[in-house]
Scaffold this motif. Structure first.
Motif, PDB file in Angstrom:
ATOM      1  N   TRP A   6       0.812  -1.221   0.000  1.00 40.30           N
ATOM      2  CA  TRP A   6       0.000   0.000   0.000  1.00 40.30           C
ATOM      3  C   TRP A   6       0.841   1.264   0.000  1.00 40.30           C
ATOM      4  CZ3 TRP A   6       1.042   2.736   4.406  1.00 40.30           C
ATOM      5  CH2 TRP A   6       1.540   2.008   5.484  1.00 40.30           C
ATOM      6  N   MET A   7       2.096   1.153   0.353  1.00 41.38           N
ATOM      7  CA  MET A   7       2.896   2.363   0.411  1.00 41.38           C
ATOM      8  C   MET A   7       3.453   2.776  -0.944  1.00 41.38           C
ATOM      9  SD  MET A   7       4.942   1.992   3.918  1.00 41.38           S
ATOM     10  CE  MET A   7       4.546   3.078   5.260  1.00 41.38           C
ATOM     11  N   ILE A   8       3.202   1.990  -1.971  1.00 40.36           N
ATOM     12  CA  ILE A   8       3.726   2.344  -3.286  1.00 40.36           C
ATOM     13  C   ILE A   8       2.619   2.780  -4.232  1.00 40.36           C
ATOM     14  CG2 ILE A   8       5.816   0.973  -3.147  1.00 40.36           C
ATOM     15  CD1 ILE A   8       4.306  -1.131  -4.860  1.00 40.36           C
ATOM     16  N   TYR A 283      -2.804  10.021   0.141  1.00 36.12           N
ATOM     17  CA  TYR A 283      -1.373  10.331   0.256  1.00 36.12           C
ATOM     18  C   TYR A 283      -0.651   9.992  -1.036  1.00 36.12           C
ATOM     19  CZ  TYR A 283      -2.186  10.379   5.298  1.00 36.12           C
ATOM     20  OH  TYR A 283      -2.658  10.665   6.543  1.00 36.12           O
ATOM     21  N   GLN A 284       0.454  10.701  -1.216  1.00 40.65           N
ATOM     22  CA  GLN A 284       1.383  10.331  -2.290  1.00 40.65           C
ATOM     23  C   GLN A 284       1.932   8.951  -1.941  1.00 40.65           C
ATOM     24  OE1 GLN A 284       2.389  12.300  -4.857  1.00 40.65           O
ATOM     25  NE2 GLN A 284       2.915  14.331  -4.142  1.00 40.65           N
ATOM     26  N   PRO A 285       2.295   8.160  -2.935  1.00 35.02           N
ATOM     27  CA  PRO A 285       2.995   6.910  -2.615  1.00 35.02           C
ATOM     28  C   PRO A 285       4.280   7.229  -1.844  1.00 35.02           C
ATOM     29  CG  PRO A 285       2.427   7.008  -4.940  1.00 35.02           C
ATOM     30  CD  PRO A 285       2.130   8.342  -4.373  1.00 35.02           C
ATOM     31  N   LEU A 286       4.597   6.394  -0.887  1.00 35.67           N
ATOM     32  CA  LEU A 286       5.797   6.656  -0.088  1.00 35.67           C
ATOM     33  C   LEU A 286       7.051   6.581  -0.955  1.00 35.67           C
ATOM     34  CD1 LEU A 286       6.813   7.173   2.794  1.00 35.67           C
ATOM     35  CD2 LEU A 286       7.172   4.727   3.000  1.00 35.67           C
ATOM     36  N   VAL A 287       7.053   5.595  -1.831  1.00 36.82           N
ATOM     37  CA  VAL A 287       8.190   5.406  -2.731  1.00 36.82           C
ATOM     38  C   VAL A 287       7.672   5.554  -4.152  1.00 36.82           C
ATOM     39  CG1 VAL A 287       9.965   3.797  -3.478  1.00 36.82           C
ATOM     40  CG2 VAL A 287       9.197   3.770  -1.105  1.00 36.82           C
ATOM     41  N   ALA A 288       8.370   6.346  -4.948  1.00 38.97           N
ATOM     42  CA  ALA A 288       7.922   6.549  -6.321  1.00 38.97           C
ATOM     43  C   ALA A 288       7.951   5.237  -7.079  1.00 38.97           C
ATOM     44  CB  ALA A 288       8.814   7.569  -7.011  1.00 38.97           C
ATOM     45  N   ALA A 290       8.079   2.584 -10.117  1.00 37.63           N
ATOM     46  CA  ALA A 290       8.860   2.535 -11.356  1.00 37.63           C
ATOM     47  C   ALA A 290       8.001   2.828 -12.563  1.00 37.63           C
ATOM     48  CB  ALA A 290       9.473   1.150 -11.502  1.00 37.63           C
ATOM     49  N   GLN A 291       8.580   3.505 -13.543  1.00 39.36           N
ATOM     50  CA  GLN A 291       7.841   3.798 -14.779  1.00 39.36           C
ATOM     51  C   GLN A 291       7.826   2.569 -15.660  1.00 39.36           C
ATOM     52  OE1 GLN A 291       6.290   6.846 -15.254  1.00 39.36           O
ATOM     53  NE2 GLN A 291       6.887   7.008 -13.115  1.00 39.36           N
TER      54      GLN A 291
ATOM     55  N   HIS B 202      10.659  11.845  -0.213  1.00 40.61           N
ATOM     56  CA  HIS B 202       9.848  13.059  -0.366  1.00 40.61           C
ATOM     57  C   HIS B 202      10.494  14.303   0.230  1.00 40.61           C
ATOM     58  CE1 HIS B 202       6.428  11.240  -2.287  1.00 40.61           C
ATOM     59  NE2 HIS B 202       6.363  10.310  -1.365  1.00 40.61           N
ATOM     60  N   TYR B 205       8.549  17.775   0.846  1.00 46.13           N
ATOM     61  CA  TYR B 205       7.733  18.156   2.008  1.00 46.13           C
ATOM     62  C   TYR B 205       8.501  19.051   2.989  1.00 46.13           C
ATOM     63  CZ  TYR B 205       4.456  14.477   0.592  1.00 46.13           C
ATOM     64  OH  TYR B 205       3.562  13.704  -0.102  1.00 46.13           O
ATOM     65  N   ILE B 218      15.200   2.654  -8.362  1.00 54.27           N
ATOM     66  CA  ILE B 218      13.816   2.755  -8.799  1.00 54.27           C
ATOM     67  C   ILE B 218      13.756   3.175 -10.261  1.00 54.27           C
ATOM     68  CG2 ILE B 218      11.601   3.899  -8.353  1.00 54.27           C
ATOM     69  CD1 ILE B 218      12.728   2.054  -6.121  1.00 54.27           C
ATOM     70  N   GLY B 219      13.004   2.420 -11.022  1.00 49.67           N
ATOM     71  CA  GLY B 219      12.834   2.788 -12.419  1.00 49.67           C
ATOM     72  C   GLY B 219      13.914   2.250 -13.323  1.00 49.67           C
TER      73      GLY B 219
END
Lengths: 291, 238
Positions: A6-8, A283-288, A290-291, B202, B205, B218-219
């Motif tokens: 849920w955090m992503i 909320y924004q995802p905690l961790v961005a 991946a694209q 983040h 913030y 990531i990515g």
């Protein structure tokens, strides 16, 4: 043990709406409605309206908010620290409103027109405004939920509270109370249009802000909140009261039952608005991701 | 002095050791966890799973401290954000205000025992006496502040001496967690952040978290850990 997937992804806040959070939703709305009714009652100099707003804030708003707390008997810790946060200031507004409002009601009943009565009306009016606006400021200040980060939110909550106040004033007038029915109806019409404009602006602004803000708006319009948004806010809160307002304006006079029905719809709309705002806050995802 | 932590993403082996160590250290009720593992897939056709071991970031400009209406949540001079459960009123403003979602409200349903409806284990009984978790208040990771304070009183150095170091850092078998003083440029955490591009979650913030991450990928689609060479250089096992 579990992976916290849920955090992503976008996750909506749950503490202030799910389970016991329902109490906070009612408290937030009752604060706005009670404060709005008091301000409208000041305008009409309606003792009945002031008394009802005092009951709404003291019993419904105060009671439900206290019941929501995990340790309600420690609430004195909140009111003794106004420098900490808007939640503390809001609690103080409520407590002071109840005290100041009780004195003002007694003065208005036994010493109408006295300097003391006027002073207490002014101070209670300021506190009523504080009770109406503080919940919006609390939400606006929460950094992690972009949907709430808007100055329009406190404005919307105040307008919604005053709209409810005008609605209840209509009912007081119909019940033979000390309110001018025609003026209350006009107030309702103007506030209804103002509310519609601010809701549209608010959603438009939220949709433009960030990806997660857009998600929250989509949740309102097409997601799980859509039935509450379209039926509660748009149909009951806006369309029906607007239709009744236009009918009464064109026809000159309509059945009292219809006016009361319109007021009930307005109140359901106000409740639905608070519900949707709280429910769609994500909320924004905690961790961005991946694209 | 400002205590901080560095999480090496290329070393974490997803063993949940940090989560288990914290549960044992603080006798956590079954319904809550202070540190959490965030798993996400990276890479399109050839996906790999990255894992973030996250916990309270002990932010320098903590939204939870600003939100707390009773003063139950405070930031100590050493940067650790602590909750005084005797002062907490359970309004949950801090839970909602934390943009990292690292706070938990301890409700009754989250403290029903390891085996609900059955007799408590000896571990649970000991926990009730040694580490009181108050239902109706909020909780979060406190960097094992009790260990740090007790260790410092004995003249130990947190991050170096195990008795003064958070339990999750001690337990991590892959040495993915490093603890130390962020204000000391010679500390291991400062060196890792400086040399291996430590980043905070983040940063927009403006909360200035005390937990940094290194070697995030990531990515990216590479299957190799992002900085194997650096890991080897400081002796991190494969």
């Amino acid at each position: 043990m579990e992976m916290h997937q849920w955090m992503i992804s976008y996750t909506r806040q749950t503490e202030w709406i799910d389970k016991r959070g329902i109490l906070l939703w009612i408290a937030f709305y009752a604060g706005g409605l009670g404060g709005g009714l008091y301000l409208v009652s000041l305008y009409f100099n309606s003792l009945w309206g002031m008394f009802i707003s005092w009951l709404i804030i003291g019993v419904i708003k105060g009671g439900t908010h206290l019941l929501f707390l995990g340790k309600p008997w420690r609430f004195w810790r909140i009111i003794s620290r106004p420098q900490t946060s808007w939640l503390a200031r809001g609690f103080i507004f409520v407590v002071l409103f109840v005290g100041s409002g009780a004195i003002q009601l007694m003065l208005s009943h036994w010493m109408p027109g006295s300097v003391a009565e006027i002073l207490f009306k002014v101070s209670t009016g300021i506190l009523a405004f504080g009770v109406t606006v503080y919940t919006g400021i609390i939400l606006k200040n929460i950094k992690g939920v972009p949907f709430w980060n808007s100055i329009l939110l406190p404005i919307l909550f105040v307008l919604c509270g005053i709209l409810g106040g005008f609605g209840l004033s209509v009912v007081i007038a119909l019940a033979g109370g000390d309110v001018n029915l025609s003026a209350a109806e006009w107030g309702s019409r103007i506030l209804l249009i103002a509310n519609v404009l601010v809701i549209i602006l608010y959603l438009f602004q939220a949709e433009q802000r960030e990806e997660v803000g857009k998600q929250s708006v989509m949740e309102q319009l097409r997601g799980n909140n859509a039935p509450i948004f379209w039926i509660g806010i748009v149909s009951l809160g806006i369309a029906i009261p607007l239709a009744i307002a236009v009918t009464s304006l064109v026809a000159g006079e309509i059945a009292s039952g219809l006016l009361v029905f319109g007021v009930i719809c307005e109140i359901i709309g106000g409740l639905a608005l608070r519900y949707c705002v709280l429910k769609a806050g994500a909320y924004q995802p905690l961790v961005a991701k991946a694209q | 002095m400002r205590w901080g932590m560095v999480v090496d993403l290329s070393s974490c082996v997803r063993c949940f050791g940090c989560v288990a160590a914290c549960r044992i250290e603080h006798y956590l009720p079954m319904g809550i966890t202070w540190p959490k593992l965030v798993a996400l897939e990276t890479g399109g056709d050839n996906p790999t799973v990255s894992t973030y071991s996250v916990r309270c970031n002990q932010c320098k400009d903590a939204p939870c401290v600003e939100a707390c209406p009773t003063g139950a949540t405070t930031r100590r001079p050493d940067g650790i954000v602590v909750v005084d459960q005797d002062k907490c009123v359970g309004c949950r403003y801090c839970v909602v205000a934390c943009p990292y979602q690292n706070r938990t409200f301890l409700s009754k349903d989250k403290d029903q025992g390891f085996f609900p409806g059955r007799v408590q284990t000896d571990f649970e009984k000991a926990g009730k006496k040694l580490y009181r978790h108050q239902i109706g208040t909020t909780e979060k990771c406190n960097f094992c502040v009790e260990r740090i304070d007790a260790g410092l009183a004995k003249g130990l150095k947190p991050g170096i001496d195990r008795d003064a170091t958070p339990a999750c850092v001690n337990t991590c078998p892959a040495r993915a967690l490093t603890f130390g003083d962020l204000d000391d440029p010679d500390s291991e955490v400062s060196r890792l952040i400086r040399e291996r591009g430590g980043f905070q979650l983040h940063p927009e913030y403006n909360t200035d978290p005390s937990v940094y991450f290194i070697d995030g990928k990531i990515g990216k689609t590479d299957t190799e850990p992002a900085s194997r060479k650096e890991s080897e250089a400081i002796g991190v096992p494969d």
